[in-house]
Motif scaffolding. Structure first.
Motif, PDB file in Angstrom:
ATOM      1  N   UNK A   1      48.791  48.524  39.503  1.00 23.45           N
ATOM      2  CA  UNK A   1      48.508  48.054  38.150  1.00 23.45           C
ATOM      3  C   UNK A   1      49.757  48.120  37.282  1.00 23.45           C
ATOM      4  N   UNK A   2      50.694  47.206  37.547  1.00 22.04           N
ATOM      5  CA  UNK A   2      51.888  47.094  36.719  1.00 22.04           C
ATOM      6  C   UNK A   2      51.835  45.771  35.963  1.00 22.04           C
ATOM      7  N   UNK A   3      52.943  45.393  35.349  1.00 25.55           N
ATOM      8  CA  UNK A   3      52.949  44.215  34.481  1.00 25.55           C
ATOM      9  C   UNK A   3      52.589  42.928  35.219  1.00 25.55           C
ATOM     10  N   UNK A   4      52.833  42.860  36.527  1.00 23.59           N
ATOM     11  CA  UNK A   4      52.534  41.652  37.286  1.00 23.59           C
ATOM     12  C   UNK A   4      51.033  41.419  37.449  1.00 23.59           C
ATOM     13  N   UNK A   5      50.255  42.477  37.317  1.00 20.76           N
ATOM     14  CA  UNK A   5      48.806  42.369  37.504  1.00 20.76           C
ATOM     15  C   UNK A   5      48.052  42.403  36.171  1.00 20.76           C
ATOM     16  N   UNK A   6      48.779  42.418  35.061  1.00 15.99           N
ATOM     17  CA  UNK A   6      48.151  42.525  33.740  1.00 15.99           C
ATOM     18  C   UNK A   6      47.187  41.380  33.473  1.00 15.99           C
ATOM     19  N   UNK A   7      47.445  40.195  34.013  1.00 17.76           N
ATOM     20  CA  UNK A   7      46.604  39.019  33.763  1.00 17.76           C
ATOM     21  C   UNK A   7      45.180  39.198  34.283  1.00 17.76           C
ATOM     22  N   UNK A   8      45.015  40.033  35.335  1.00 17.48           N
ATOM     23  CA  UNK A   8      43.709  40.161  35.979  1.00 17.48           C
ATOM     24  C   UNK A   8      42.707  40.936  35.133  1.00 17.48           C
ATOM     25  N   UNK A   9      43.181  41.834  34.289  1.00 21.44           N
ATOM     26  CA  UNK A   9      42.270  42.640  33.469  1.00 21.44           C
ATOM     27  C   UNK A   9      41.443  41.782  32.504  1.00 21.44           C
ATOM     28  N   UNK A  10      42.042  40.945  31.663  1.00 26.19           N
ATOM     29  CA  UNK A  10      41.227  40.093  30.784  1.00 26.19           C
ATOM     30  C   UNK A  10      40.397  39.076  31.566  1.00 26.19           C
ATOM     31  N   UNK A  11      40.896  38.642  32.719  1.00 21.79           N
ATOM     32  CA  UNK A  11      40.124  37.706  33.542  1.00 21.79           C
ATOM     33  C   UNK A  11      38.816  38.338  33.985  1.00 21.79           C
ATOM     34  N   UNK A  12      38.872  39.609  34.389  1.00 23.92           N
ATOM     35  CA  UNK A  12      37.664  40.318  34.805  1.00 23.92           C
ATOM     36  C   UNK A  12      36.752  40.625  33.615  1.00 23.92           C
ATOM     37  N   UNK A  13      37.340  40.970  32.474  1.00 23.20           N
ATOM     38  CA  UNK A  13      36.514  41.274  31.295  1.00 23.20           C
ATOM     39  C   UNK A  13      35.719  40.055  30.846  1.00 23.20           C
TER      40      UNK A  13
ATOM     41  N   UNK B   1      46.550  45.549  27.814  1.00 24.16           N
ATOM     42  CA  UNK B   1      47.864  45.012  28.150  1.00 24.16           C
ATOM     43  C   UNK B   1      48.942  46.085  28.165  1.00 24.16           C
ATOM     44  N   UNK B   2      48.900  46.999  27.205  1.00 26.73           N
ATOM     45  CA  UNK B   2      49.928  48.043  27.120  1.00 26.73           C
ATOM     46  C   UNK B   2      49.873  49.035  28.275  1.00 26.73           C
ATOM     47  N   UNK B   3      48.754  49.062  29.009  1.00 30.92           N
ATOM     48  CA  UNK B   3      48.636  49.978  30.145  1.00 30.92           C
ATOM     49  C   UNK B   3      49.419  49.495  31.360  1.00 30.92           C
ATOM     50  N   UNK B   4      49.719  48.192  31.396  1.00 31.79           N
ATOM     51  CA  UNK B   4      50.390  47.597  32.550  1.00 31.79           C
ATOM     52  C   UNK B   4      51.885  47.506  32.277  1.00 31.79           C
ATOM     53  N   UNK B   5      52.641  48.399  32.871  1.00 30.26           N
ATOM     54  CA  UNK B   5      54.078  48.459  32.607  1.00 30.26           C
ATOM     55  C   UNK B   5      54.878  48.302  33.892  1.00 30.26           C
ATOM     56  N   UNK B   6      56.083  47.738  33.740  1.00 29.00           N
ATOM     57  CA  UNK B   6      57.032  47.650  34.848  1.00 29.00           C
ATOM     58  C   UNK B   6      58.344  48.262  34.388  1.00 29.00           C
ATOM     59  N   UNK B   7      58.928  49.094  35.202  1.00 30.66           N
ATOM     60  CA  UNK B   7      60.198  49.706  34.861  1.00 30.66           C
ATOM     61  C   UNK B   7      61.289  48.653  34.835  1.00 30.66           C
ATOM     62  N   UNK B   8      61.935  48.488  33.691  1.00 32.66           N
ATOM     63  CA  UNK B   8      63.013  47.526  33.572  1.00 32.66           C
ATOM     64  C   UNK B   8      62.563  46.091  33.578  1.00 32.66           C
TER      65      UNK B   8
END
Length: 232
Positions: A137-149, A176-183
């Motif tokens: 669950x990093x920034x690349x997967x952030x899109x899936x959360x609202x899709x499921x909601x 959205x803020x929960x999904x982070x990627x380092x750098x």
């Protein structure tokens, strides 16, 4: 009831390879069950001549990658079961042709991430299972959360596996803020399988730029090796 040649039951065998073109003559095929075999590779364009196919069961195999054009041509497919495999890579656009899909099961695999908007082309989807994977669950997967909601009846029990701070949490409940990627700098999505530019040879397995054909009884070096290969 199933009448030949509208359906084919091949489950619970030892089939470990299907060549592209093997199903081309079965233009009336509506149902195909290949579950509980030893398939590790899914060729691109395998179903390109199976426009009548409505149900496909590939569960309980050892499939590792879903290629970009795996289901090209199967435009009437309504039920696709891919659960209980070893899928770690879904190439971008792999499900794009499946606008008629109603059931998709991807649970119990090794999926860590999924290309953006992979399921947006399925307006009829009513059953979707993605639980028991290794979702990062990093920034690349952030899109899936609202899709499921937006679709509360789909993807139940879809949980994060990593990072440790999110492990076990319901992905749909994250923001959205929960999904982070380092750098992370907003660059394009990087596929989990960098061998997407080529096809994994039949009888081999391909992960992390490595093509593994050990102990497969090969008599020649496989043709059409992936361009991104770094080790064989």
């Amino acid at each position: 009831m199933c009448f030949f040649p509208s359906c084919s039951h091949l489950m619970e065998n030892q089939i470990n390879n299907i060549e592209r073109g093997a199903l081309d003559e079965l233009k009336e095929l509506e149902r195909l069950r290949l579950n509980r075999n030893g398939l590790s590779h899914l060729p691109e364009l395998l179903f390109q001549k199976n426009g009548a196919l409505s149900r496909l069961d590939l569960s309980e195999n050892t499939i590792q990658t879903i290629p970009r054009r795996a289901f090209r041509g199967a435009t009437e497919l309504k039920n696709l079961q891919l659960d209980k495999n070893r899928i770690s890579c879904i190439e971008e656009g792999a499900f794009r042709a499946l606008r008629s899909l109603e059931v998709l099961t991807l649970n119990n695999n090794n999926i860590t991430t999924i290309p953006v908007s992979s399921f947006n082309h399925m307006p009829k989807l009513r059953t979707f299972r993605l639980h028991s994977n290794s979702l990062r669950c990093d920034c690349h997967l952030a899109w899936l959360s609202p899709w499921l909601r937006q679709r509360p009846a789909l993807g139940l029990y879809t949980q994060c596996s990593s990072p440790p701070t999110l492990r076990g949490l319901n992905l749909a409940e994250l923001r959205k803020n929960d999904f982070a990627c380092s750098g992370y700098s907003g660059s394009a999505f990087v596929q989990p399988c960098s061998l997407a530019s080529g096809s994994c040879p039949p009888m081999c397995s391909c992960t992390n730029n490595i093509v593994d054909c050990r102990g497969r009884g090969l008599t020649a070096i496989p043709a059409h090796l992936p361009e991104g290969m770094t080790e064989m």
